[in-house]
Scaffold this motif. Structure first.
Motif, PDB file in Angstrom:
ATOM      1  N   LEU A 149       1.020  -1.086   0.102  1.00  0.00           N
ATOM      2  CA  LEU A 149      -0.228  -0.037  -0.039  1.00  0.00           C
ATOM      3  C   LEU A 149       0.771   1.051   0.275  1.00  0.00           C
ATOM      4  CD1 LEU A 149      -2.938  -0.861   2.594  1.00  0.00           C
ATOM      5  CD2 LEU A 149      -3.078  -0.932   0.183  1.00  0.00           C
ATOM      6  N   SER A 150       0.732   2.502  -1.620  1.00  0.00           N
ATOM      7  CA  SER A 150       1.339   3.506  -0.724  1.00  0.00           C
ATOM      8  C   SER A 150       0.329   4.224  -0.882  1.00  0.00           C
ATOM      9  CB  SER A 150       2.378   3.552  -1.927  1.00  0.00           C
ATOM     10  OG  SER A 150       1.242   3.702  -3.470  1.00  0.00           O
ATOM     11  N   ALA A 151       0.908   5.947  -0.235  1.00  0.00           N
ATOM     12  CA  ALA A 151       0.468   6.720  -0.479  1.00  0.00           C
ATOM     13  C   ALA A 151       1.205   8.023  -0.912  1.00  0.00           C
ATOM     14  CB  ALA A 151      -0.018   7.113   1.020  1.00  0.00           C
ATOM     15  N   ALA A 152       0.709   8.807  -1.544  1.00  0.00           N
ATOM     16  CA  ALA A 152       1.417  10.257  -2.183  1.00  0.00           C
ATOM     17  C   ALA A 152       0.268  11.281  -1.453  1.00  0.00           C
ATOM     18  CB  ALA A 152       2.365  10.358  -3.168  1.00  0.00           C
ATOM     19  N   LEU A 153       1.011  12.424  -0.890  1.00  0.00           N
ATOM     20  CA  LEU A 153       0.498  14.214  -0.830  1.00  0.00           C
ATOM     21  C   LEU A 153       1.535  15.367  -1.555  1.00  0.00           C
ATOM     22  CD1 LEU A 153      -1.867  15.284  -0.299  1.00  0.00           C
ATOM     23  CD2 LEU A 153      -1.190  16.049   2.263  1.00  0.00           C
ATOM     24  N   ARG A 154       0.818  15.212  -2.055  1.00  0.00           N
ATOM     25  CA  ARG A 154       2.097  17.224  -3.036  1.00  0.00           C
ATOM     26  C   ARG A 154       0.585  18.456  -2.758  1.00  0.00           C
ATOM     27  NH1 ARG A 154       6.788  17.939  -6.806  1.00  0.00           N
ATOM     28  NH2 ARG A 154       6.510  19.512  -7.291  1.00  0.00           N
ATOM     29  N   TYR A 155       1.532  19.779  -2.156  1.00  0.00           N
ATOM     30  CA  TYR A 155       0.899  20.774  -2.597  1.00  0.00           C
ATOM     31  C   TYR A 155       1.429  21.858  -2.939  1.00  0.00           C
ATOM     32  CZ  TYR A 155      -0.435  25.327  -0.990  1.00  0.00           C
ATOM     33  OH  TYR A 155      -1.584  26.676  -0.264  1.00  0.00           O
ATOM     34  N   ASP A 156       1.099  22.120  -4.195  1.00  0.00           N
ATOM     35  CA  ASP A 156       1.260  23.233  -4.940  1.00  0.00           C
ATOM     36  C   ASP A 156       0.652  24.832  -5.226  1.00  0.00           C
ATOM     37  OD1 ASP A 156       3.021  22.424  -7.226  1.00  0.00           O
ATOM     38  OD2 ASP A 156       1.838  20.653  -6.878  1.00  0.00           O
ATOM     39  N   SER A 157       1.231  25.773  -4.923  1.00  0.00           N
ATOM     40  CA  SER A 157       0.884  27.136  -4.792  1.00  0.00           C
ATOM     41  C   SER A 157       1.660  28.195  -5.977  1.00  0.00           C
ATOM     42  CB  SER A 157       1.193  27.590  -3.747  1.00  0.00           C
ATOM     43  OG  SER A 157       0.574  29.182  -4.217  1.00  0.00           O
ATOM     44  N   ASP A 158       0.736  28.156  -7.150  1.00  0.00           N
ATOM     45  CA  ASP A 158       1.786  29.106  -8.428  1.00  0.00           C
ATOM     46  C   ASP A 158       1.366  30.185  -8.404  1.00  0.00           C
ATOM     47  OD1 ASP A 158       2.479  29.460 -10.387  1.00  0.00           O
ATOM     48  OD2 ASP A 158       1.406  27.977 -11.811  1.00  0.00           O
ATOM     49  N   GLN A 159       2.343  31.551  -7.904  1.00  0.00           N
ATOM     50  CA  GLN A 159       1.760  32.399  -7.504  1.00  0.00           C
ATOM     51  C   GLN A 159       2.349  33.223  -9.062  1.00  0.00           C
ATOM     52  OE1 GLN A 159       4.025  33.616  -3.843  1.00  0.00           O
ATOM     53  NE2 GLN A 159       2.967  32.989  -2.423  1.00  0.00           N
ATOM     54  N   THR A 214      -3.320  34.037  -6.953  1.00  0.00           N
ATOM     55  CA  THR A 214      -2.229  32.877  -6.377  1.00  0.00           C
ATOM     56  C   THR A 214      -3.758  31.209  -6.737  1.00  0.00           C
ATOM     57  OG1 THR A 214      -1.052  33.502  -5.124  1.00  0.00           O
ATOM     58  CG2 THR A 214      -1.479  31.462  -4.557  1.00  0.00           C
ATOM     59  N   PHE A 215      -3.103  29.942  -7.322  1.00  0.00           N
ATOM     60  CA  PHE A 215      -3.594  29.082  -7.993  1.00  0.00           C
ATOM     61  C   PHE A 215      -3.044  28.010  -7.173  1.00  0.00           C
ATOM     62  CE2 PHE A 215      -4.005  32.072 -11.018  1.00  0.00           C
ATOM     63  CZ  PHE A 215      -4.828  31.817 -11.752  1.00  0.00           C
ATOM     64  N   ARG A 216      -4.082  27.755  -6.019  1.00  0.00           N
ATOM     65  CA  ARG A 216      -3.610  26.196  -5.054  1.00  0.00           C
ATOM     66  C   ARG A 216      -3.953  24.704  -5.409  1.00  0.00           C
ATOM     67  NH1 ARG A 216      -4.139  31.128  -2.490  1.00  0.00           N
ATOM     68  NH2 ARG A 216      -1.964  31.494  -1.217  1.00  0.00           N
ATOM     69  N   LYS A 217      -3.311  23.616  -4.960  1.00  0.00           N
ATOM     70  CA  LYS A 217      -3.558  22.243  -4.996  1.00  0.00           C
ATOM     71  C   LYS A 217      -2.966  21.523  -4.324  1.00  0.00           C
ATOM     72  CE  LYS A 217      -6.365  18.902  -6.576  1.00  0.00           C
ATOM     73  NZ  LYS A 217      -8.081  18.858  -6.638  1.00  0.00           N
ATOM     74  N   TRP A 218      -3.877  20.890  -3.734  1.00  0.00           N
ATOM     75  CA  TRP A 218      -3.412  19.209  -3.005  1.00  0.00           C
ATOM     76  C   TRP A 218      -3.419  18.520  -3.504  1.00  0.00           C
ATOM     77  CZ3 TRP A 218      -1.119  19.430   1.915  1.00  0.00           C
ATOM     78  CH2 TRP A 218      -1.006  20.482   2.332  1.00  0.00           C
ATOM     79  N   GLN A 219      -2.779  17.880  -4.056  1.00  0.00           N
ATOM     80  CA  GLN A 219      -3.044  16.793  -4.873  1.00  0.00           C
ATOM     81  C   GLN A 219      -2.460  15.163  -4.167  1.00  0.00           C
ATOM     82  OE1 GLN A 219      -1.207  17.541  -9.147  1.00  0.00           O
ATOM     83  NE2 GLN A 219       0.199  19.578  -7.697  1.00  0.00           N
ATOM     84  N   PRO A 220      -3.177  14.630  -3.762  1.00  0.00           N
ATOM     85  CA  PRO A 220      -3.135  12.992  -3.371  1.00  0.00           C
ATOM     86  C   PRO A 220      -3.041  11.882  -4.485  1.00  0.00           C
ATOM     87  CG  PRO A 220      -5.370  13.233  -2.941  1.00  0.00           C
ATOM     88  CD  PRO A 220      -4.519  14.937  -3.775  1.00  0.00           C
ATOM     89  N   LYS A 221      -2.136  10.896  -4.227  1.00  0.00           N
ATOM     90  CA  LYS A 221      -2.637   9.494  -4.438  1.00  0.00           C
ATOM     91  C   LYS A 221      -2.651   8.553  -3.785  1.00  0.00           C
ATOM     92  CE  LYS A 221      -0.101   7.280  -8.404  1.00  0.00           C
ATOM     93  NZ  LYS A 221       1.120   7.698  -9.288  1.00  0.00           N
ATOM     94  N   PHE A 222      -3.055   7.680  -3.919  1.00  0.00           N
ATOM     95  CA  PHE A 222      -3.284   6.069  -3.585  1.00  0.00           C
ATOM     96  C   PHE A 222      -3.094   4.876  -4.359  1.00  0.00           C
ATOM     97  CE2 PHE A 222      -6.016   9.401  -1.124  1.00  0.00           C
ATOM     98  CZ  PHE A 222      -5.047   9.511   0.122  1.00  0.00           C
ATOM     99  N   THR A 223      -2.045   4.282  -3.361  1.00  0.00           N
ATOM    100  CA  THR A 223      -2.055   3.259  -4.623  1.00  0.00           C
ATOM    101  C   THR A 223      -2.451   1.700  -3.785  1.00  0.00           C
ATOM    102  OG1 THR A 223      -0.849   4.230  -5.782  1.00  0.00           O
ATOM    103  CG2 THR A 223      -0.610   2.456  -6.526  1.00  0.00           C
ATOM    104  N   ALA A 224      -2.695   0.955  -4.437  1.00  0.00           N
ATOM    105  CA  ALA A 224      -2.635  -0.874  -4.195  1.00  0.00           C
ATOM    106  C   ALA A 224      -2.190  -1.524  -4.653  1.00  0.00           C
ATOM    107  CB  ALA A 224      -4.094  -1.509  -2.923  1.00  0.00           C
ATOM    108  N   LYS A 225      -0.405  -2.242  -4.782  1.00  0.00           N
ATOM    109  CA  LYS A 225      -0.413  -3.271  -5.447  1.00  0.00           C
ATOM    110  C   LYS A 225      -0.182  -4.162  -4.629  1.00  0.00           C
ATOM    111  CE  LYS A 225       4.028  -4.050  -6.034  1.00  0.00           C
ATOM    112  NZ  LYS A 225       5.938  -3.646  -6.202  1.00  0.00           N
ATOM    113  N   TYR A 226      -0.669  -5.613  -5.138  1.00  0.00           N
ATOM    114  CA  TYR A 226      -1.063  -7.330  -5.526  1.00  0.00           C
ATOM    115  C   TYR A 226      -0.143  -8.042  -5.661  1.00  0.00           C
ATOM    116  CZ  TYR A 226      -2.123 -11.023  -2.608  1.00  0.00           C
ATOM    117  OH  TYR A 226      -2.436 -12.542  -2.299  1.00  0.00           O
ATOM    118  N   GLN A 227       1.238  -7.974  -5.615  1.00  0.00           N
ATOM    119  CA  GLN A 227       1.599  -9.315  -6.347  1.00  0.00           C
ATOM    120  C   GLN A 227       1.346 -10.558  -6.028  1.00  0.00           C
ATOM    121  OE1 GLN A 227       4.946  -8.190  -7.534  1.00  0.00           O
ATOM    122  NE2 GLN A 227       5.104  -9.896  -9.227  1.00  0.00           N
TER     123      GLN A 227
END
Length: 694
Positions: free
Chosen positions: A414-424, A440-453
């Motif tokens: 299981l993996s998770a990622a998060l990024r916050y961008d602010s563009d002034q 200013t344009f802002r955005k939180w960008q989450p990502k969630f992944t489940a991988k099964y081998q």
């Protein structure tokens, strides 16, 4: 020296990894077994096996770049499902569409482009010559969590050949129709053994062109490019390395080579050549400097990348797009970019792996748009009539990001990622008393992944990801004065499978993307403005399949299928265009090819290869009135190798298919004459190249 040797081994595996995607075969004269190679990619900013990375990735090794004759971004993107590129208007202008999300004029890219770890923040930087390349990786789907703003459609990683601790080099010379000459050379090795390494590479391209202006009876797509690159690596200590890179590029060529054909529609517009009385010209200068420091202190690796880039482009050309001597147009762009990235990356051999970092980008951008009087049918005879726009932009972008992956069991990750961008963004209108606008344009960008081998050879994954492209300013006199940020929410499931004892690889994915405020381009000629507007809501649904199979020793079959069905749900709050395809979307792409490498004698080898690129129906505007019918392009290559020497003949677009690579209906393009415009695709090209390695 244990860690240094370990680091060199890791770098060697990363930078000499072979085919990392599934659209292409392995290099000629390198197929010694029936088992496909195990591939290492860095798509998630760490070295991982391709078949274990839960991302839709197509990549090209150094050998495959050479075998496929890849010289430009359009070359490798035509071999990648669900992504296509058109280069038009100027030598630096390009439009990339990936999974229905498109690049447009005067705006940020639709895909993040990274060269040797350095983000290329301006869309003019993608249409460059590719030479001395180690690997190219194409990631599809929003990659905002790790790559940030402008990776709304995906990301492209370009890794050039890195300095090594042994002396090596190559030289290549080519000639083709259109009196086209090409030459590349590279050399690298140690300055101080195991301590200071270097690599230098250069490329020269020159062509008279292949598309004729029928009024002037001259080639309109002439082209010349001179690019040089110098890299150095300093192994400063056992666990510290410093990499420096400098490049310079000077490009000039044709511009504004549009055909004009009334308002009869695209179906009646085939094979119409440009008839402009002015032969358009454009010029682009690019300079890049970067410094990368890696420090492995055991618990993690600290990476710091500092980069400075400049892009300058100017063009002049016809504005009435006809043989009449009426108006000319021109634009001057000047962009300076300074960026800094710092990140920490944990070791790979842990059940919990993580990345964390921060990013900063400062951009100074100046843009001036002018309409000229065409006095004598030459650019030298242009005199300014009116300046439609003159602006400067002072932008600061900040981001922080993190990603973690945890092995819940030996099979489940299981993996998770998060990024916050602010563009002034700050714009100064030099035509209107230096009026300043800020937003200013802002955005939180989450990502969630489940991988099964499931087994050692079969993996599946499911992903939720997001993307963000910043908004910005139009001219103050038009509506909308400000266009909104574009965002995506993506749901995706995929699998990667290795079968038949390693002789067959099959990867696939399916996705559904919700798109908000999709950015589109149009022209308001009465206001003298190029306008970026938004489509409020749309959806994208599709799939991708990629196959590689080794049929026999030296004989590979490969291909990729992409389908993207887009649907406009809400264009502007009304029922207009509801249910239509998005502008520039190609509903289906299919590439199929085969390569056979064989021994003629003990010292002489041969290579035969074909590539078929089928592009389905493409819609140009939101009203879907004009579209390009399906087109199929065929490329052939044949080569001989003798030791370190090779000779290759090629034909691109074998059947000489011609179509309009770009099309602009008068309703959307603001054509001064009220007629539709289009740029012809390149006709058949052919030539021969000779290469020596040492």
């Amino acid at each position: 020296m244990g860690r240094l040797h370990k680091r060199q081994d890791v770098m060697r595996r990363i930078f000499t990894g072979s085919l990392a995607g599934l659209s292409l075969a392995v290099p000629a004269m390198a197929q010694e077994t029936l088992v496909l190679e195990e591939i290492i990619v860095t798509a998630q900013k760490r070295a991982e096996k391709l078949q274990e990375v839960p991302v839709s990735v197509t990549a090209f090794s150094a050998g495959m770049v050479e075998d496929a004759g890849i010289k430009t971004a359009e070359d490798f993107l035509s071999l990648t499902p669900n992504i296509r590129m058109v280069q038009s208007f100027t030598v630096g202008n390009s439009f990339v569409t990936v999974r229905g999300i498109s690049q447009i004029n005067n705006n940020d890219p639709s895909v993040a482009v990274v060269v040797d770890g350095v983000p290329q923040a301006n869309q003019k930087q993608l249409s460059q010559q590719f030479f001395d390349i180690e690997r190219i990786e194409v990631l599809k789907g929003p990659q905002g969590a790790l790559y940030g703003r402008n990776s709304i459609g995906g990301a492209i990683n370009i890794i050039t050949r890195q300095p090594k601790d042994r002396m090596e080099g190559s030289a290549e010379l080519g000639y083709g129709n259109g009196d086209s000459w090409s030459a590349t050379a590279a050399i690298g090795g140690p300055v101080v053994k195991d301590k200071l390494l270097f690599r230098a590479a250069a490329s020269y391209q020159d062509s008279d062109g292949l598309i004729t202006n029928s009024f002037l009876d001259r080639k309109a797509d002439f082209y010349q490019d001179k690019t040089g690159r110098l890299q150095g690596t300093w192994l400063a200590a056992e666990d510290i390395s410093v990499d420096a890179r400098a490049s310079l590029s000077r490009t000039e060529g044709g511009a504004v080579l549009y055909s004009q054909f009334g308002t009869t529609g695209l179906s009646n517009a085939t094979h119409i050549k440009p008839t402009e009385n002015v032969l358009g010209e454009s010029q682009r200068d690019m300079d890049d400097l970067s410094l990368k420091v890696d420090w492995d202190f055991g618990a993690a690796t600290l990476t710091a990348i500092t980069a400075y880039s400049t892009v300058k482009e100017s063009y002049r050309g016809d504005l009435d797009f006809s043989s009449a001597r009426v108006l000319g147009q021109g634009q001057d762009l000047d962009v300076d970019m300074l960026s800094q990235e710092v990140r920490l990356t944990s070791p790979n051999d842990q059940p919990f792996r993580w990345i964390g970092g921060a990013y900063y980008l400062h951009t100074d951008r100046a843009l001036r748009t002018t309409v000229f009087l065409d006095n004598n049918g030459t650019i030298a005879g242009f005199t300014p009539l009116v300046v439609f726009g003159d602006e400067t932009n002072d932008n600061d972008a900040y981001a922080v990001f993190g990603q973690g992956a945890f092995d819940v069991t030996q099979k489940l990750e299981l993996s998770a990622a998060l990024r916050y961008d602010s563009d002034q963004r700050q714009q100064t209108d030099l035509l209107r008393n230096n009026a300043v606008r800020e937003k200013t344009f802002r955005k939180w960008q989450p990502k969630f992944t489940a991988k099964y081998q499931w087994t050692d050879a079969v993996m599946s994954y499911a992903t939720f990801s997001t993307g963000f492209r910043s908004g910005g300013f139009n001219a103050p006199t038009v509506n909308p004065a400000i266009f909104a940020k574009e965002t995506t929410t993506n749901y995706e499931a995929g699998f990667k499978a290795t079968m038949a004892d390693g002789r067959v690889v099959l990867n696939g994915s399916a996705f559904r993307t919700k798109l908000r405020n999709a950015q589109i381009f149009k022209v308001d000629l009465t206001a003298g403005a190029q306008i970026i507007d938004n489509i409020r809501r749309a959806t994208l649904t599709g799939l991708e399949l990629e196959l590689q199979a080794r049929l026999a020793l030296g004989w590979d079959l490969f291909g990729g299928l992409g389908i993207t069905d887009s649907e406009i749900r809400d264009f502007d709050g009304t029922a207009a265009y509801r249910g239509n395809q998005l502008p520039s979307n190609t509903k289906a792409t299919l590439n199929v090819g085969s390569q056979y490498s064989f021994d003629i004698t003990d010292s002489l080898g041969g290579l035969l290869r074909f590539d078929i690129d089928h592009r389905g129906k493409q819609y140009y505007t939101a009203d879907n009135i004009d579209f390009r019918k399906s087109v199929t392009l065929i490329d052939l290559r044949a080569g001989l190798t003798y030791g370190d020497w090779s000779l290759t003949a090629y034909v691109r677009n074998l059947t000489d298919k011609q179509y309009f690579a770009e099309y602009a209906d008068a309703k959307w393009s603001g054509s001064a004459t009220g007629q539709d415009l289009g740029q012809l695709s390149r006709p058949r090209s052919y030539g021969v190249t000779a290469k020596a390695r040492f």
